[in-house]
Enzyme design. Structure first.
Site, short mmCIF file in Angstrom:
data_model
loop_
_atom_site.label_atom_id
_atom_site.label_comp_id
_atom_site.label_asym_id
_atom_site.label_seq_id
_atom_site.Cartn_x
_atom_site.Cartn_y
_atom_site.Cartn_z
N HIS A 17 52.38 52.35 42.12
CA HIS A 17 50.94 52.12 41.84
C HIS A 17 50.15 53.41 42.07
O HIS A 17 49.31 53.79 41.27
CB HIS A 17 50.36 51.05 42.79
CG HIS A 17 50.87 49.66 42.57
ND1 HIS A 17 51.34 48.87 43.59
CD2 HIS A 17 50.96 48.90 41.45
CE1 HIS A 17 51.69 47.69 43.12
NE2 HIS A 17 51.48 47.68 41.82
N LYS A 41 51.29 34.11 41.09
CA LYS A 41 51.88 34.65 42.32
C LYS A 41 51.19 34.09 43.56
O LYS A 41 49.99 33.86 43.55
CB LYS A 41 51.74 36.18 42.35
CG LYS A 41 52.55 36.90 41.28
CD LYS A 41 52.35 38.40 41.41
CE LYS A 41 53.10 39.17 40.33
NZ LYS A 41 52.73 40.61 40.31
N ARG A 90 56.43 49.79 33.02
CA ARG A 90 57.73 50.20 33.55
C ARG A 90 58.84 50.18 32.51
O ARG A 90 59.39 51.18 32.16
CB ARG A 90 58.14 49.33 34.74
CG ARG A 90 57.51 49.77 36.03
CD ARG A 90 57.74 48.79 37.12
NE ARG A 90 57.30 47.47 36.70
CZ ARG A 90 57.07 46.46 37.50
NH1 ARG A 90 57.31 46.59 38.77
NH2 ARG A 90 56.64 45.32 37.04
N SER A 128 56.20 45.45 43.83
CA SER A 128 55.83 44.90 45.14
C SER A 128 56.87 43.87 45.59
O SER A 128 57.17 43.77 46.79
CB SER A 128 54.45 44.25 45.06
OG SER A 128 53.48 45.19 44.70
O1 PNS Z 1 49.91 43.18 39.68
P1 PNS Z 1 49.91 41.98 38.76
O2 PNS Z 1 50.14 40.71 39.53
O3 PNS Z 1 50.89 42.13 37.62
O4 PNS Z 1 48.45 41.94 38.11
C1 PNS Z 1 48.09 40.92 37.21
C2 PNS Z 1 46.56 40.75 37.20
C3 PNS Z 1 46.05 40.43 38.59
C4 PNS Z 1 45.95 42.04 36.68
C5 PNS Z 1 46.23 39.57 36.22
O5 PNS Z 1 46.84 38.40 36.67
C6 PNS Z 1 44.72 39.37 36.06
O6 PNS Z 1 44.10 40.07 35.29
N1 PNS Z 1 44.16 38.37 36.80
C7 PNS Z 1 42.75 38.04 36.72
C8 PNS Z 1 42.54 36.87 35.74
C9 PNS Z 1 42.56 37.41 34.30
O7 PNS Z 1 41.64 38.06 33.87
N2 PNS Z 1 43.69 37.18 33.60
C10 PNS Z 1 43.90 37.79 32.28
C11 PNS Z 1 43.44 36.94 31.17
S1 PNS Z 1 44.50 35.58 30.94
#
Ligand code: PNS
Length: 161
Positions: A17, A41, A90, A128
Site C-alpha cells: 500500500h 470483509k 497486483r 493484508s
Molecule cells: O482494500 P479493499 O478491501 O480491497 O478496498 C475495497 C473498498 C473499501 C475500496 C471498497 O469496498 C469500497 O469502495 N467500499 C465503499 C463502498 C463503495 O463505494 N463500494 C463501491 C461501489 S459498489
C-alpha cells in the site's frame, strides 16, 4: 490543486500500500488515503487503529493525509473535489473485481477517473490477509508491514486474539 483518493480497508496497511501511496503522491498535489467499509470483509483492526497505522506509515510523505468515510467511495471523491481514485493492481486475479468497482464508481460520479498503478514486483504477492495469516502463525512479517507499525501488529498477535 489536483487531489486524488487512495481508498481501501487497510486492515492493516502493508508495504505494498505504502509503495502505491508514495508513487501516487508524486503525481498529485494532495493525496487523501481513506479508510472505507468493504462489506465483504470483517476487519481485525478498528477504524481508529487502521487510521493511526496509516498516519504513522505515511508521516514521511508531505502531501498525504488520512481520513475515514462510512459511505460510497464515489460520493466521497465528489465531496472532496478529487479528480481520481488511485488503486494498486497486483495480478490478473485483481482485475475483474477492480474493473467492476471502477465502472460502478464512474457511473455514480462521472467526473472522476480510476487510475491503476501496477504494483512493484517485490510486493506482487502481498495483501493484508497474507500479513494476518503469517502473523497468526508466528511468522516474520517485517518484510510486509511498515517498520513504524511493526511492534503494534506483532503485539496484537502475541495476545493470541
Ligand atoms: O482494500 P479493499 O478491501 O480491497 O478496498 C475495497 C473498498 C473499501 C475500496 C471498497 O469496498 C469500497 O469502495 N467500499 C465503499 C463502498 C463503495 O463505494 N463500494 C463501491 C461501489 S459498489
Amino acid at each position: 490543486m489536483r487531489i486524488a483518493v487512495c481508498p481501501g480497508s487497510f486492515d492493516p496497511v502493508t508495504k505494498g500500500h505504502i509503495n502505491v501511496i508514495q508513487r501516487a503522491a508524486k503525481q498529485f498535489d494532495r493525496i487523501i488515503v481513506v479508510v472505507l467499509t468493504n462489506p465483504n470483509k470483517t476487519p481485525m483492526f478498528s477504524v481508529e487503529q487502521r487510521m493511526d497505522f496509516l498516519r504513522r506509515s505515511t508521516a514521511h510523505i508531505e502531501n498525504v493525509e488520512v481520513d475515514y468515510y462510512g459511505g460510497l467511495l464515489a460520493e466521497y471523491v465528489r465531496e472532496k473535489g478529487a479528480c481520481a481514485i488511485i488503486k494498486g493492481l497486483r495480478a490478473v486475479s485483481d482485475f475483474e473485481y477492480e474493473f467492476q468497482q471502477a465502472l460502478t464508481n464512474k457511473k455514480i460520479n462521472p467526473n472522476m477517473e480510476t487510475l491503476f498503478l501496477i504494483t512493484s514486483s517485490e510486493y506482487m504477492y502481498l495483501s493484508s490477509s497474507i500479513v494476518k495469516q503469517v502473523a497468526q502463525f508466528g511468522g516474520d512479517i517485517s518484510d510486509f508491514v511498515p517498520e513504524a507499525i511493526l511492534p503494534d501488529i506483532r503485539a496484537r498477535f502475541s495476545k493470541g486474539e
